[in-house]
Write a protein that holds these residues in place. Structure first.
Motif, PDB file in Angstrom:
ATOM      1  N   MET A 295       0.837  -1.207   0.000  1.00  0.00           N
ATOM      2  CA  MET A 295       0.000   0.000   0.000  1.00  0.00           C
ATOM      3  C   MET A 295       0.866   1.248   0.000  1.00  0.00           C
ATOM      4  O   MET A 295       1.897   1.277   0.662  1.00  0.00           O
ATOM      5  N   SER A 296       0.420   2.217  -0.763  1.00  0.00           N
ATOM      6  CA  SER A 296       1.238   3.441  -0.772  1.00  0.00           C
ATOM      7  C   SER A 296       1.028   4.214   0.521  1.00  0.00           C
ATOM      8  O   SER A 296       0.058   3.998   1.235  1.00  0.00           O
ATOM      9  N   GLU A 297       1.930   5.137   0.774  1.00  0.00           N
ATOM     10  CA  GLU A 297       1.889   5.818   2.077  1.00  0.00           C
ATOM     11  C   GLU A 297       0.724   6.803   2.168  1.00  0.00           C
ATOM     12  O   GLU A 297       0.279   7.342   1.165  1.00  0.00           O
ATOM     13  N   GLU A 298       0.275   7.018   3.394  1.00  0.00           N
ATOM     14  CA  GLU A 298      -0.807   7.970   3.611  1.00  0.00           C
ATOM     15  C   GLU A 298      -0.248   9.385   3.607  1.00  0.00           C
ATOM     16  O   GLU A 298       0.834   9.634   4.144  1.00  0.00           O
ATOM     17  N   ILE A 299      -0.984  10.290   3.020  1.00  0.00           N
ATOM     18  CA  ILE A 299      -0.615  11.701   3.064  1.00  0.00           C
ATOM     19  C   ILE A 299      -1.729  12.474   3.781  1.00  0.00           C
ATOM     20  O   ILE A 299      -2.872  12.491   3.313  1.00  0.00           O
ATOM     21  N   TYR A 300      -1.381  13.050   4.912  1.00  0.00           N
ATOM     22  CA  TYR A 300      -2.332  13.849   5.684  1.00  0.00           C
ATOM     23  C   TYR A 300      -2.135  15.303   5.327  1.00  0.00           C
ATOM     24  O   TYR A 300      -0.991  15.777   5.268  1.00  0.00           O
ATOM     25  N   LEU A 301      -3.225  15.994   5.096  1.00  0.00           N
ATOM     26  CA  LEU A 301      -3.102  17.420   4.774  1.00  0.00           C
ATOM     27  C   LEU A 301      -4.253  18.193   5.404  1.00  0.00           C
ATOM     28  O   LEU A 301      -5.397  17.765   5.356  1.00  0.00           O
ATOM     29  N   THR A 302      -3.910  19.303   6.008  1.00  0.00           N
ATOM     30  CA  THR A 302      -4.981  20.172   6.490  1.00  0.00           C
ATOM     31  C   THR A 302      -4.565  21.639   6.462  1.00  0.00           C
ATOM     32  O   THR A 302      -3.390  21.972   6.597  1.00  0.00           O
ATOM     33  N   GLY A 303      -5.564  22.506   6.278  1.00  0.00           N
ATOM     34  CA  GLY A 303      -5.298  23.943   6.179  1.00  0.00           C
ATOM     35  C   GLY A 303      -5.973  24.701   7.299  1.00  0.00           C
ATOM     36  O   GLY A 303      -6.990  24.262   7.835  1.00  0.00           O
ATOM     37  N   ILE A 304      -5.401  25.832   7.623  1.00  0.00           N
ATOM     38  CA  ILE A 304      -5.975  26.683   8.667  1.00  0.00           C
ATOM     39  C   ILE A 304      -6.190  28.059   8.055  1.00  0.00           C
ATOM     40  O   ILE A 304      -5.240  28.673   7.578  1.00  0.00           O
ATOM     41  N   THR A 305      -7.438  28.509   8.050  1.00  0.00           N
ATOM     42  CA  THR A 305      -7.736  29.820   7.481  1.00  0.00           C
ATOM     43  C   THR A 305      -7.163  30.908   8.381  1.00  0.00           C
ATOM     44  O   THR A 305      -7.301  30.851   9.597  1.00  0.00           O
ATOM     45  N   THR A 306      -6.524  31.895   7.758  1.00  0.00           N
ATOM     46  CA  THR A 306      -5.808  32.910   8.550  1.00  0.00           C
ATOM     47  C   THR A 306      -6.702  34.104   8.840  1.00  0.00           C
ATOM     48  O   THR A 306      -6.499  35.194   8.318  1.00  0.00           O
ATOM     49  N   THR A 307      -7.680  33.864   9.695  1.00  0.00           N
ATOM     50  CA  THR A 307      -8.570  34.972  10.023  1.00  0.00           C
ATOM     51  C   THR A 307      -8.639  35.271  11.506  1.00  0.00           C
ATOM     52  O   THR A 307      -9.528  35.985  11.940  1.00  0.00           O
ATOM     53  N   GLY A 308      -7.737  34.741  12.311  1.00  0.00           N
ATOM     54  CA  GLY A 308      -7.856  35.074  13.728  1.00  0.00           C
ATOM     55  C   GLY A 308      -6.625  34.687  14.510  1.00  0.00           C
ATOM     56  O   GLY A 308      -5.621  34.246  13.946  1.00  0.00           O
ATOM     57  N   THR A 309      -6.725  34.897  15.794  1.00  0.00           N
ATOM     58  CA  THR A 309      -5.658  34.528  16.729  1.00  0.00           C
ATOM     59  C   THR A 309      -5.944  33.114  17.223  1.00  0.00           C
ATOM     60  O   THR A 309      -7.077  32.824  17.584  1.00  0.00           O
ATOM     61  N   PRO A 310      -4.937  32.233  17.213  1.00  0.00           N
ATOM     62  CA  PRO A 310      -5.222  30.858  17.649  1.00  0.00           C
ATOM     63  C   PRO A 310      -5.734  30.825  19.095  1.00  0.00           C
ATOM     64  O   PRO A 310      -5.203  31.510  19.958  1.00  0.00           O
ATOM     65  N   HIS A 311      -6.797  30.061  19.310  1.00  0.00           N
ATOM     66  CA  HIS A 311      -7.358  29.988  20.660  1.00  0.00           C
ATOM     67  C   HIS A 311      -7.272  28.564  21.199  1.00  0.00           C
ATOM     68  O   HIS A 311      -6.884  27.639  20.464  1.00  0.00           O
ATOM     69  N   ILE A 312      -7.629  28.377  22.459  1.00  0.00           N
ATOM     70  CA  ILE A 312      -7.396  27.047  23.035  1.00  0.00           C
ATOM     71  C   ILE A 312      -8.285  25.973  22.392  1.00  0.00           C
ATOM     72  O   ILE A 312      -7.925  24.804  22.390  1.00  0.00           O
ATOM     73  N   GLY A 313      -9.402  26.391  21.798  1.00  0.00           N
ATOM     74  CA  GLY A 313     -10.222  25.432  21.050  1.00  0.00           C
ATOM     75  C   GLY A 313      -9.476  24.922  19.813  1.00  0.00           C
ATOM     76  O   GLY A 313      -9.488  23.729  19.519  1.00  0.00           O
ATOM     77  N   ASN A 314      -8.801  25.816  19.109  1.00  0.00           N
ATOM     78  CA  ASN A 314      -7.977  25.401  17.951  1.00  0.00           C
ATOM     79  C   ASN A 314      -6.863  24.468  18.399  1.00  0.00           C
ATOM     80  O   ASN A 314      -6.529  23.493  17.735  1.00  0.00           O
ATOM     81  N   TYR A 315      -6.285  24.815  19.540  1.00  0.00           N
ATOM     82  CA  TYR A 315      -5.162  24.035  20.059  1.00  0.00           C
ATOM     83  C   TYR A 315      -5.586  22.595  20.341  1.00  0.00           C
ATOM     84  O   TYR A 315      -5.000  21.639  19.822  1.00  0.00           O
ATOM     85  N   VAL A 316      -6.639  22.460  21.125  1.00  0.00           N
ATOM     86  CA  VAL A 316      -7.087  21.129  21.533  1.00  0.00           C
ATOM     87  C   VAL A 316      -7.668  20.349  20.351  1.00  0.00           C
ATOM     88  O   VAL A 316      -7.455  19.151  20.215  1.00  0.00           O
ATOM     89  N   GLY A 317      -8.374  21.047  19.472  1.00  0.00           N
ATOM     90  CA  GLY A 317      -9.074  20.374  18.388  1.00  0.00           C
ATOM     91  C   GLY A 317      -8.223  20.103  17.161  1.00  0.00           C
ATOM     92  O   GLY A 317      -8.476  19.154  16.434  1.00  0.00           O
ATOM     93  N   ALA A 318      -7.210  20.922  16.918  1.00  0.00           N
ATOM     94  CA  ALA A 318      -6.473  20.781  15.657  1.00  0.00           C
ATOM     95  C   ALA A 318      -4.953  20.811  15.812  1.00  0.00           C
ATOM     96  O   ALA A 318      -4.258  19.947  15.285  1.00  0.00           O
ATOM     97  N   ILE A 319      -4.438  21.807  16.537  1.00  0.00           N
ATOM     98  CA  ILE A 319      -2.976  21.958  16.553  1.00  0.00           C
ATOM     99  C   ILE A 319      -2.309  20.800  17.316  1.00  0.00           C
ATOM    100  O   ILE A 319      -1.403  20.152  16.804  1.00  0.00           O
ATOM    101  N   ARG A 320      -2.802  20.550  18.518  1.00  0.00           N
ATOM    102  CA  ARG A 320      -2.176  19.482  19.324  1.00  0.00           C
ATOM    103  C   ARG A 320      -2.254  18.120  18.637  1.00  0.00           C
ATOM    104  O   ARG A 320      -1.220  17.463  18.490  1.00  0.00           O
ATOM    105  N   PRO A 321      -3.456  17.693  18.168  1.00  0.00           N
ATOM    106  CA  PRO A 321      -3.482  16.404  17.464  1.00  0.00           C
ATOM    107  C   PRO A 321      -2.650  16.416  16.181  1.00  0.00           C
ATOM    108  O   PRO A 321      -2.049  15.395  15.824  1.00  0.00           O
ATOM    109  N   GLY A 322      -2.585  17.552  15.511  1.00  0.00           N
ATOM    110  CA  GLY A 322      -1.809  17.640  14.272  1.00  0.00           C
ATOM    111  C   GLY A 322      -0.324  17.451  14.534  1.00  0.00           C
ATOM    112  O   GLY A 322       0.361  16.720  13.812  1.00  0.00           O
TER     113      GLY A 322
END
Ligand code: TRP
Length: 336
Positions: A1-28
């Motif tokens: 099987m070929s390798e998995e490629i994970y990709l995600t984008g973050i829209t640049t419209t604000g200051t990162p908050h703890i919800g972003n951290y817990v939901g996206a940045i930390r797991p990423g």
């Protein structure tokens, strides 16, 4: 099987908050430590045009989001970390994909439908009032982000799932018409990642203006935590952890054992004031080292800029040859 490629984008419209951290940045960042998969994380700055943001705010947000990922330890030698607008192949692919996107598909996008509904409910004669083409074709730009790097997995919040499915539809249609070209991506919805509530008890979101910025300084962090809405139960009265924003945030940061300990304190009737103090101390300790790095980076944007350029260079080693192939497929060719 070929390798998995994970990709995600973050829209640049604000200051990162703890919800972003817990939901996206930390797991990423945690996921990117798996060296058997590839990871692409990028700042979706062109996406921010759909909302007609203030230009200075977009620049500041780009800096803050990039600095946050770096301060929290993203390994940018392994993960591809770049700014969308540094990859000219992406807008070019976006236009190419327009040729394979049914208008009817875009009519069904939740983000567009929500704007129309707001107009209708607001009694506007024109249901498309305030809807720009950037908002309307937002999913096509997102499809280009995803398809450009042959992503197989796209971690997103539930609200973005439909967009990933649209990218898949567009890719399928392209492949059918021009021959096998794109890899079909799948959305990955973090079922186990917490969705934090904000100061007022609604989902923490910049659109509700109820966030706790991830790297607020100590004083501000304390002040915001003290503002979190609770019910009016008195000290000594047993409290329910379900539907307690304070508890949810604590749980998102603490170990299981610490969380069980707090559950006990709730049952014993911990005072809200004490719980707030406890939460502040925990979160503050946890974020302190990264906050120091973050502050250094924000004060010295050249370091962040260099990192993003390095990321763009690496990413373009993939996007440029692939786009050349795509152009050839669709008949955009040199003569002779
Ligand atoms: N639209 C996404 C959001 O607002 C951000 C985004 C842009 C994205 N391009 C992407 C997410 C590609 C995943 C893949 O949250």
């Amino acid at each position: 099987m070929s390798e998995e490629i994970y990709l995600t984008g973050i829209t640049t419209t604000g200051t990162p908050h703890i919800g972003n951290y817990v939901g996206a940045i930390r797991p990423g960042i945690a996921a990117s430590k798996d060296l058997s998969t590839k990871h692409f994380y990028f700042l979706a700055d062109y996406h921010s045009l759909a909302k007609n943001e203030d230009p200075d705010r977009i620049g500041q947000s780009t800096l803050e989001i990039a600095a946050a990922w770096m301060a929290l330890g993203l390994d940018t030698d392994h993960a591809y970390f770049y700014r969308q607008s540094d990859i000219p192949e992406i807008p070019e692919l976006t236009w190419i994909l327009h040729g394979m996107t049914a208008k009817g598909l875009m009519n069904r996008a939740h983000s567009y439908k929500a704007s129309v509904q707001a107009n209708v409910e607001g009694g506007n004669k024109d249901p498309d009032k305030g809807v720009t083409m950037a908002l309307y074709s937002y999913p096509i730009l997102m499809a280009a982000d995803i398809l450009m790097f042959k992503s197989t997995k796209v971690p997103v919040g539930r609200d973005q799932k439909q967009h990933v499915e649209m990218a898949r539809d567009i890719a399928q249609r392209f492949n059918h018409h021009y021959g096998e070209t794109f890899v079909l991506p799948e959305p990955v919805i973090g079922e186990n990642t917490a969705v934090l509530k904000g100061l007022d008890g609604r989902k923490m979101s910049k659109s509700y203006n109820n966030t706790i910025p991830l790297f607020a300084d100590e004083k501000r962090l304390r002040k915001l935590i003290m503002k979190i809405k609770t019910n009016s139960l008195e000290p000594g009265e047993p409290k329910d952890t379900a539907d307690s924003t304070l508890f949810d945030i604590y749980k998102a940061f603490a170990t299981e054992e610490e969380t069980r300990e707090i559950e006990k304190r709730y049952a014993e009737g911990i005072a809200w004031g004490e719980m707030k103090q406890l939460l502040f101390e925990y979160v503050n300790e946890d974020l302190k080292p990264a906050r120091e790095k973050y502050e250094r980076l924000v004060a010295d944007p050249g370091i962040v800029e260099a990192e993003l350029r390095k990321g763009a260079e690496r990413a373009r080693e993939r996007s440029a040859p692939f786009l050349a192939e795509i152009r050839d497929r669709i008949g955009i060719r040199r003569l002779g």
